[in-house]
Every structure is written in C-alpha cells, then in structure tokens.
Design a protein around this motif. Structure first.
Motif, PDB file in Angstrom:
ATOM      1  N   GLU A 295       0.866  -1.185   0.000  1.00 39.26           N
ATOM      2  CA  GLU A 295       0.000   0.000   0.000  1.00 39.26           C
ATOM      3  C   GLU A 295       0.899   1.231   0.000  1.00 39.26           C
ATOM      4  O   GLU A 295       1.243   1.790   1.040  1.00 39.26           O
ATOM      5  N   LYS A 297       2.123   5.052  -1.995  1.00 35.21           N
ATOM      6  CA  LYS A 297       1.691   6.174  -2.814  1.00 35.21           C
ATOM      7  C   LYS A 297       2.901   6.887  -3.387  1.00 35.21           C
ATOM      8  O   LYS A 297       3.944   6.974  -2.751  1.00 35.21           O
ATOM      9  N   ARG A 328      -9.061   0.544  -7.317  1.00 28.93           N
ATOM     10  CA  ARG A 328      -9.143   1.083  -5.955  1.00 28.93           C
ATOM     11  C   ARG A 328      -7.813   1.707  -5.548  1.00 28.93           C
ATOM     12  O   ARG A 328      -7.777   2.803  -4.974  1.00 28.93           O
ATOM     13  N   ARG A 329      -6.704   1.031  -5.829  1.00 25.91           N
ATOM     14  CA  ARG A 329      -5.390   1.570  -5.491  1.00 25.91           C
ATOM     15  C   ARG A 329      -5.118   2.878  -6.221  1.00 25.91           C
ATOM     16  O   ARG A 329      -4.563   3.820  -5.655  1.00 25.91           O
ATOM     17  N   MET A 332      -7.266   5.839  -4.818  1.00 21.59           N
ATOM     18  CA  MET A 332      -6.824   6.375  -3.532  1.00 21.59           C
ATOM     19  C   MET A 332      -5.698   7.391  -3.680  1.00 21.59           C
ATOM     20  O   MET A 332      -5.424   8.145  -2.748  1.00 21.59           O
ATOM     21  N   GLN A 333      -5.030   7.413  -4.825  1.00 24.72           N
ATOM     22  CA  GLN A 333      -3.973   8.394  -5.076  1.00 24.72           C
ATOM     23  C   GLN A 333      -4.164   9.050  -6.439  1.00 24.72           C
ATOM     24  O   GLN A 333      -3.199   9.313  -7.165  1.00 24.72           O
ATOM     25  N   HIS A 365     -13.804   5.817  -6.164  1.00 25.90           N
ATOM     26  CA  HIS A 365     -12.901   5.291  -5.136  1.00 25.90           C
ATOM     27  C   HIS A 365     -12.164   6.427  -4.434  1.00 25.90           C
ATOM     28  O   HIS A 365     -11.931   6.368  -3.217  1.00 25.90           O
ATOM     29  N   SER A 369     -12.486   7.320  -0.459  1.00 28.52           N
ATOM     30  CA  SER A 369     -11.304   7.238   0.394  1.00 28.52           C
ATOM     31  C   SER A 369     -11.193   8.418   1.343  1.00 28.52           C
ATOM     32  O   SER A 369     -10.434   8.377   2.305  1.00 28.52           O
TER      33      SER A 369
END
Length: 634
Positions: A295, A297, A328-329, A332-333, A365, A369
C-alpha cells in the motif's frame, strides 16, 4: 563397483540406450519413455529402490527384469548421469544439475547404506557448501527446480534457496564482495578493476539497493512471489520491494516499460548473463503482483499502476477482482495521476475510444477514500489549508482536463459526460472554467444535439463560478443554447454590480483608520476578485467615452461638410451671373432693348406710383449699394 568386462561407455539407438560391455544386459529400466539396457549388479550396489524392486521380482520368479520408473524426478539424461556413477564413472556437479541429481538420488535411495560416499551425500554436501553460499549459484539452482519441483519441495531445497537469497539481500553486500556488477569477475582482491589481468586502479562504484532486481527477475512467478514474501517478513523496505515487483512486471508484460520510463537505471549483474528468462503466464503474474504490491503512494507508483491496468486490459489477462483492486489503489492516489496515463483506450465491445467507465470508478474510489470530503464548503475559511481540499482541487482539474480530452469522441453519450462531471462534489471546483471548456469542445464535436440535451448538460455548470474571460466567451458563444447565454449575461451583470459595490466598500475601508483595516484571508480573496471586475467596468467606461468623442467628431465633420457645400453653391451662382449677357453689355456700355412685357410693366408701375413703392425702392437701392461695397471688399 563396475560389472565384469570392459566398459567403454554408452551409446544410443533410437529410443534405447546400451552399455558397451562384453556382458549381456540383464535388466531394462524405462525412464520417461526411454529404455536403458543395463546390468543388475552395479545398480543394486548403489540404488536401494532398484534393489528392492528386483528382490520382489525374483520372489515371483520373473526371468526378464523390466522396471518402469514412472515417478522418476527428471528426464532420461539425468538418469543416465546416475547410471554412469553406478558404473564407476565420475559425475560433475554444477549449479544447474545439482538439484536434479539430488532429487534423483533421493528417489533411488542412494544412501551410504548402499555404498560409501554415495551420490545422495555427495549432492547434499555440494548443495550446502556451494549453492547456499553463492548468490548466482542459488538463483541457477532455483531455476533448475522447476522440472522436479515436488521432490525439491519435499527435500526443502526451494525453501532453503529462497531463505538464503533473502538473507543475502538483507545483508550488507560490501561485507562479501557480491554481486559483481558487469565487470565483477574482473575485480582484484583490493577492489579495483582488472583489465587483462592488469590492475587499473579504478574502483567499482558502491552497490545500489536495487542490484538484485535483475537477477531475481529470472525466477518464475511462484518462486518470485515466495521470495518477495520472505523479504517482506525480514523487513525489507517497501519501496525496494515495490521496485523489484515493478521491474519484474516490466520484463514480462510487453508495453508496460513504455509507461514507466525504461529499465536503463539498473545495471545487469554477471549472474544474469548465464540465465535464461522464465516462462511466465501473464494472467498468473498479474494476479500475483496485485497481491504482492504494498500500500504505497507516489507519482511513479501511480503511473505504474495505471500502466499495469492498461496493459492488462490490452492483453485481456485481467479478471474482475484484479481490475477492481487496481482501480481502488489508483483511486486512492488519483491526485498523483497524469492526463496521458488516464487515457486508457477501450478494448471491449464499446463504441467509445476511451474507457471512461474505468476512470469514473476511480473517481468514486477517490471520493470514498476521503469520508469528510463531501462536507467541505467552498465558503469555509480553512478551505485552502485543508489537505483534503488540495487533493480535491487537483483531482477536479484532472477530471476537467480528462473530460475535455475525451469530449471530441463522437460516440460519447451526454450522460457519460454528466456522470464524470458530477462524480466529484460541488466543493471541488472553485471555478467552473474547466467544465465550460469541456462542454464547449463536446458541443463542437456533437452539433446534432438537441436544445434540451445541451441545456441539461449546461446545468452542471455554476455560471456564478465562471471567470471574467469565461463569461465573456460564453456570452458570445453561438454553440450554447439561447437560454444559457441569457443566464450567463444575467450573472455577468450581477457580478458587475457586486464588484462595483465591493469596490466602494474597499475604498471606504481604505479611508478608515489603520487599526480597522485588518481582514481575514477570505476578504482579501474577495477584494482581488472584485478588483478584476472593477477593472472591466473601468475599461467599459473608457470605451464609452471614446465612442462619445468619436460621435461628436463625426457630427462636427458633417457640419463642416454642409458649410462647404453651401459655399460651393454660392460660388457656382456668382460664376453664372458674371457670365450672363446682361452683365457683359453693361460692362461694355451697351443697353439691351427691353421686351414688350417689360415695357408695359414699367409703364404701369411708373404711371401709378405709391408711397409704399417709393419706400421699398429706396430700401432696395440702399441694399444694392451695401452689397456692392461688400463684393468689392471681397
């Protein structure tokens, strides 16, 4: 112990192997479909399994001994090396064959009970002393495990090799002098580089933390995954693990390297020159990588994830679970993504050029988040200082640019444009210029849209959040519906009024004492915005004054032109009088004969003189004399 008779070697006929011996063969072994015609005695003296099989066959009084070794680990070539050892030959163990020999010796039960210094103990000793102590040999041994993976797992060969590699990565490499990068085999004990055996005095640069990326990329997906998990358990830094994973993916997923900036930053080690790339199933690789990725960034990592998703969609090797995890990953960024990496082409049955559904899910997403992101108000005083608002504004600009880029697609539906724009909350955009630009591009590429469809799309724009330039452009944009243009003009007038009122308030504030001038950041921002509108008002007033001056000047020119025309008429009349016959005869002293009508009128006038006529005559004579004087002066 070798059988009686002279043995010169082995030879092959078709699918069968024979021994050059004066004694006839009394046992036939079948391995991997290949028959080997051999002798019982040398095999029974070294191999416990074959001894037990032959003993059982003799109990059943079988004359012809035929043994089929169906579960033999490895191929017939590996068994031939075992046979040579049993016949007294020498077996040379290398990193490439030690695992097969080790597994074959274990399968055939070649323990020291069937001969001193048997092959099982030899191969196990070589494995411990040489393989587990050397980085390159350990990787080569792991590569050779694939054909005999089940037996190698049973003997813990794979686990011990992976554990040794993880220890080497965690250990300071300068303590051991490995791995030798590129010219590492030409290094002197003192650490300098050798050329043709001559010490050059040049020193090798310090080893970077990514020196092992290239070497472990030659492992198959399963072994690579287990090695990464071991390194993670030993506390390897996540950025190093993600770097190794990214390097591995770029090597086996074609096209991914284009979106990640190449592999030129990592040097090849000497070990990699003697390795062959692994045979990788791309679907299995993708599923494993999604599980292994930490996980993390970062701009480069976000670009890698987008490239991985793009290549997976192109190759069609991604399942729903992996795609959802990647989206999703990325979501989130999302503020770290770039426009070109978001332009993922559509490779499904969709008619659109780009996969807008995928981007829309990423936006959702991102919003999910940040649980408090929808409660940020544009009018709040801490909007600029909030970390969430900074991320939100970046994503809003990115989404607006994305909509503008895909808007030229003629197959893109209005509903998708609206869905992309409304995926972010209203507080994400302080200005709606980006949305206006995107809709203008969309209307230009879709001239067949109805008035109602365009009005529905224009509802996503808050015209009070348009800048001065955007308002000026929108008020003259013929592609917009008439109702929308009127709405823009209305809000523009409201902004002008507010700006004028704000300008007056600012002037009053400036004239107040200095102690009362202190204002928060929000008031300062409003003053700056009002100053922009006040500047526009002043420019409009200057233009109006210039227009009035121009009108006045045009009127003056018209009056002067009228006077010139009148003077021209007078000059023309005077010229016609001077050229008349009456004026010419008077100048030369002649007198024209009057006409009868003129005489009669003169007679009548003379016969009936009146006081009024005499007075009028006197006035006319005086007027003529004055005219002559003025003419003479002229």
């Amino acid at each position: 112990m070798a059988p009686a008779g002279k043995i010169t070697g082995f030879y092959r006929k078709g699918n069968e192997w024979f021994c050059n011996s004066s004694l006839p063969s009394d046992i036939t072994l079948v391995v991997d479909g290949v028959s080997l015609h051999l002798h019982k005695f040398p095999l029974l003296s070294r191999c416990g399994r074959i001894a037990n099989i032959v003993e059982e066959m003799q109990i059943t009084n079988e004359k012809t001994i035929l043994v089929d070794l169906e579960e033999f680990p490895g191929q017939s070539e590996a068994f031939l090396a075992i046979v040579k050892f049993c016949y007294g030959g020498r077996v040379e163990l290398t990193p490439r064959n030690v695992v097969m020999v080790y597994c074959a010796a274990d399968y055939l039960e070649m323990t020291d009970d069937y001969g001193e210094d048997n092959l099982l103990s030899k191969s196990e000793s070589f494995f411990h002393k040489h393989i587990l102590q050397n980085w390159k040999d350990c990787i080569l041994a792991l590569q050779s495990c694939e054909p005999v993976i089940s037996r190698a797992e049973k003997l813990h060969i794979v686990g011990r090799c992976l554990n040794a590699l993880s220890v080497m990565v965690c250990t300071d490499t300068t303590l051991f002098g490995w791995p030798m990068m590129m010219y590492g085999s030409l290094q002197s004990p003192g650490g300098s580089i050798l050329w043709n055996g001559i010490n050059t005095g040049a020193r090798i640069h310090s080893i970077e933390s990514n020196w092992w990326f290239e070497d472990i990329s030659y492992l198959n997906v399963e072994l690579f995954e287990r090695l990464i998990q071991l390194m993670e358990a030993r506390g390897i830094r996540p950025e190093n693990l993600s770097g190794a994973i990214m390097y591995y993916c770029k090597k086996y997923l074609p096209g991914l390297d284009r979106w990640q900036g190449g592999q030129s930053g990592i040097s090849r080690s000497v070990a990699s020159f003697s390795m062959t790339p692994a045979s990788v199933d791309q679907r299995v690789l993708l599923e494993s990588v999604v599980k292994l990725l930490p996980e993390k960034k970062g701009k480069s990592f976000c670009r890698f994830l987008l490239g991985l998703l793009r290549v997976a969609l192109i190759l069609g090797v991604i399942n729903h679970t992996c795609q959802e995890s990647l989206e999703r990953r990325i979501g989130m960024q999302l503020e770290l993504a770039t426009l070109d990496s978001l332009l993922i082409p559509s490779y499904s049955d969709s008619d659109t050029l780009y996969n807008t559904d995928c981007v829309e899910r990423m936006i959702h997403h991102f919003v999910s988040s940040e649980p408090n992101i929808t409660f940020i108000s544009p009018s709040s005083l801490d909007l600029e200082s909030s970390p969430s608002s900074g991320r939100l504004k970046k994503v809003a600009r990115l989404v607006d640019n994305y909509i503008a880029e895909v808007a030229s697609d003629v197959n893109l539906k209005p509903g998708k444009i609206r869905a992309l724009a409304e995926a972010l909350p209203e507080s994400s955009r302080s200005l709606h210029d980006g949305l206006y630009r995107a809709l203008d591009i969309y209307f230009k590429a879709h001239p067949w849209l109805s008035e109602k469809e365009m009005e529905l799309l224009c509802n996503i724009i808050d015209f009070q959040k348009l800048s001065i330039d955007a308002c000026a452009h929108a008020s003259q944009n013929g592609r917009l519906p008439l109702r929308v243009i009127l709405q823009v003009l209305f809000f523009e007038q409201m902004q002008l009024r507010k700006s004028l009122a704000g300008c007056l308030n600012v002037l009053d504030t400036e004239s107040a004492p200095a102690a009362s001038v202190t204002a928060p950041n929000e008031i300062t921002g409003q003053i700056v915005q009002r100053d922009g509108w006040v500047t526009v008002v002043r420019e409009n007033q200057v233009l109006k004054v210039d227009m009035e001056r121009m009108r006045t000047r045009v009127g003056e020119l018209e009056q002067e032109f009228t006077k010139i025309k009148e003077e021209m008429k007078k000059v023309t009349k005077s010229h016609s009088y001077l050229s008349s016959p009456r004026f010419v005869t008077r100048r030369i002293g002649c007198k024209l004969l009057p006409r009868s009508s003129d005489v009669e009128s003169d007679v009548v006038e003379s016969t009936t003189p009146t006081p009024r006529a005499s007075v009028e005559q006197a006035r006319s004579s005086s007027r003529h004399t004055r005219h002559r004087k003025s003419f003479s002066l002229f």
